[in-house]
Motif scaffolding. Structure first.
Motif, mmCIF file in Angstrom:
data_model
loop_
_atom_site.group_PDB
_atom_site.id
_atom_site.type_symbol
_atom_site.label_atom_id
_atom_site.label_comp_id
_atom_site.label_asym_id
_atom_site.label_seq_id
_atom_site.Cartn_x
_atom_site.Cartn_y
_atom_site.Cartn_z
ATOM 1 N N VAL A 20 0.920 -1.377 0.115
ATOM 2 C CA VAL A 20 -0.018 -0.069 0.007
ATOM 3 C C VAL A 20 0.948 1.179 0.003
ATOM 4 O O VAL A 20 1.945 1.356 0.870
ATOM 5 C CB VAL A 20 -0.951 -0.032 1.185
ATOM 6 C CG1 VAL A 20 -1.869 1.258 1.164
ATOM 7 C CG2 VAL A 20 -1.766 -1.155 1.296
ATOM 8 N N VAL A 36 -0.749 -5.119 3.609
ATOM 9 C CA VAL A 36 -1.845 -5.961 3.878
ATOM 10 C C VAL A 36 -1.845 -7.463 3.744
ATOM 11 O O VAL A 36 -1.674 -7.750 2.568
ATOM 12 C CB VAL A 36 -3.312 -5.316 3.490
ATOM 13 C CG1 VAL A 36 -4.283 -6.041 4.025
ATOM 14 C CG2 VAL A 36 -3.388 -3.743 3.546
ATOM 15 N N TRP A 57 -2.647 -5.683 9.302
ATOM 16 C CA TRP A 57 -2.030 -4.473 8.572
ATOM 17 C C TRP A 57 -0.726 -3.983 9.026
ATOM 18 O O TRP A 57 -0.661 -4.261 10.436
ATOM 19 C CB TRP A 57 -3.005 -3.394 8.528
ATOM 20 C CG TRP A 57 -2.274 -1.842 8.546
ATOM 21 C CD1 TRP A 57 -2.055 -1.053 9.312
ATOM 22 C CD2 TRP A 57 -1.926 -1.430 7.395
ATOM 23 N NE1 TRP A 57 -1.244 0.172 8.842
ATOM 24 C CE2 TRP A 57 -1.189 -0.090 7.478
ATOM 25 C CE3 TRP A 57 -1.963 -1.827 5.916
ATOM 26 C CZ2 TRP A 57 -0.807 0.607 6.477
ATOM 27 C CZ3 TRP A 57 -1.431 -0.797 5.000
ATOM 28 C CH2 TRP A 57 -0.600 0.019 5.246
ATOM 29 N N TRP A 67 -6.872 0.986 5.939
ATOM 30 C CA TRP A 67 -6.757 -0.609 5.603
ATOM 31 C C TRP A 67 -7.008 -1.445 6.830
ATOM 32 O O TRP A 67 -7.644 -2.487 6.517
ATOM 33 C CB TRP A 67 -5.155 -0.750 4.988
ATOM 34 C CG TRP A 67 -5.140 -0.046 3.862
ATOM 35 C CD1 TRP A 67 -4.500 1.606 4.078
ATOM 36 C CD2 TRP A 67 -5.484 0.036 2.697
ATOM 37 N NE1 TRP A 67 -4.522 2.108 2.724
ATOM 38 C CE2 TRP A 67 -5.209 1.077 1.852
ATOM 39 C CE3 TRP A 67 -6.100 -1.002 1.817
ATOM 40 C CZ2 TRP A 67 -5.717 1.222 0.599
ATOM 41 C CZ3 TRP A 67 -6.693 -0.966 0.583
ATOM 42 C CH2 TRP A 67 -6.381 0.092 -0.047
ATOM 43 N N LYS A 81 -10.832 -1.802 6.640
ATOM 44 C CA LYS A 81 -11.190 -2.481 5.672
ATOM 45 C C LYS A 81 -11.258 -3.800 5.993
ATOM 46 O O LYS A 81 -12.045 -4.718 5.741
ATOM 47 C CB LYS A 81 -10.614 -2.216 4.266
ATOM 48 C CG LYS A 81 -10.841 -0.907 3.780
ATOM 49 C CD LYS A 81 -9.833 -0.763 2.296
ATOM 50 C CE LYS A 81 -9.908 0.377 1.950
ATOM 51 N NZ LYS A 81 -10.976 0.781 0.873
ATOM 52 N N MET A 127 -9.701 -5.325 -1.868
ATOM 53 C CA MET A 127 -9.162 -4.123 -1.862
ATOM 54 C C MET A 127 -8.384 -3.770 -3.211
ATOM 55 O O MET A 127 -8.328 -2.686 -3.509
ATOM 56 C CB MET A 127 -8.142 -4.238 -0.657
ATOM 57 C CG MET A 127 -8.536 -4.339 0.630
ATOM 58 S SD MET A 127 -7.246 -4.682 1.884
ATOM 59 C CE MET A 127 -8.189 -4.823 3.190
ATOM 60 N N SER A 141 -9.431 -0.364 -5.174
ATOM 61 C CA SER A 141 -8.122 0.636 -4.940
ATOM 62 C C SER A 141 -8.299 1.948 -5.927
ATOM 63 O O SER A 141 -8.770 1.609 -7.078
ATOM 64 C CB SER A 141 -6.948 -0.027 -4.997
ATOM 65 O OG SER A 141 -5.887 0.818 -4.676
#
Length: 123
Positions: free
Chosen positions: A30, A41, A52, A69, A72, A90, A94
């Motif tokens: 990320v 992640v 994370w 994150w 999420k 994700m 994104s």
């Protein structure tokens, strides 16, 4: 005053993925808007584990942007989604114009979650 305190975990609370897995994990890189890596992640379905790993070298910015994150992951678990399916979501959702995003093509496998933690924060 000399007795040990006993802590009993109270039942309830939101469902969470396990933060432990010694089995192979899939992970995503990320980055922030500028392309700086802020963390990773990771997920493993067999252990129902995901997490994370923030890059402490990214400072407060990485910590603050990275909280999205972690949220999420919590939301995916609450919806009953398998950990690797959460990663797939994700990737699909994104958006590089947001404050942080999945680096395209970054889905990779590692031997276990500890490798990801060391990747995020080498000693």
């Amino acid at each position: 005053m000399n007795e040990d305190l006993l802590f009993n975990e109270a039942p309830g609370g939101p469902p969470r993925y396990s933060h432990l897995s010694n089995k192979p994990v899939q992970y995503l890189t990320v980055a922030d808007r500028r392309g700086q890596v802020i963390g990773y992640v990771w997920a493993n379905d067999e252990d129902d584990a995901a997490g994370w790993a923030v890059r402490k070298a990214g400072g407060d910015n990485a910590f603050n942007e990275g909280s999205v994150w972690a949220i999420k992951l919590h939301d995916a678990k609450a919806r009953g989604i398998a950990p690797t399916a959460a990663l797939a979501e994700m990737i699909q959702e994104s958006d590089p114009t947001r404050s942080s995003h999945v680096v395209p093509g970054s889905l990779t496998e590692a031997p276990n979650a500890d490798v990801i933690r060391r990747l995020a924060n080498p000693t």
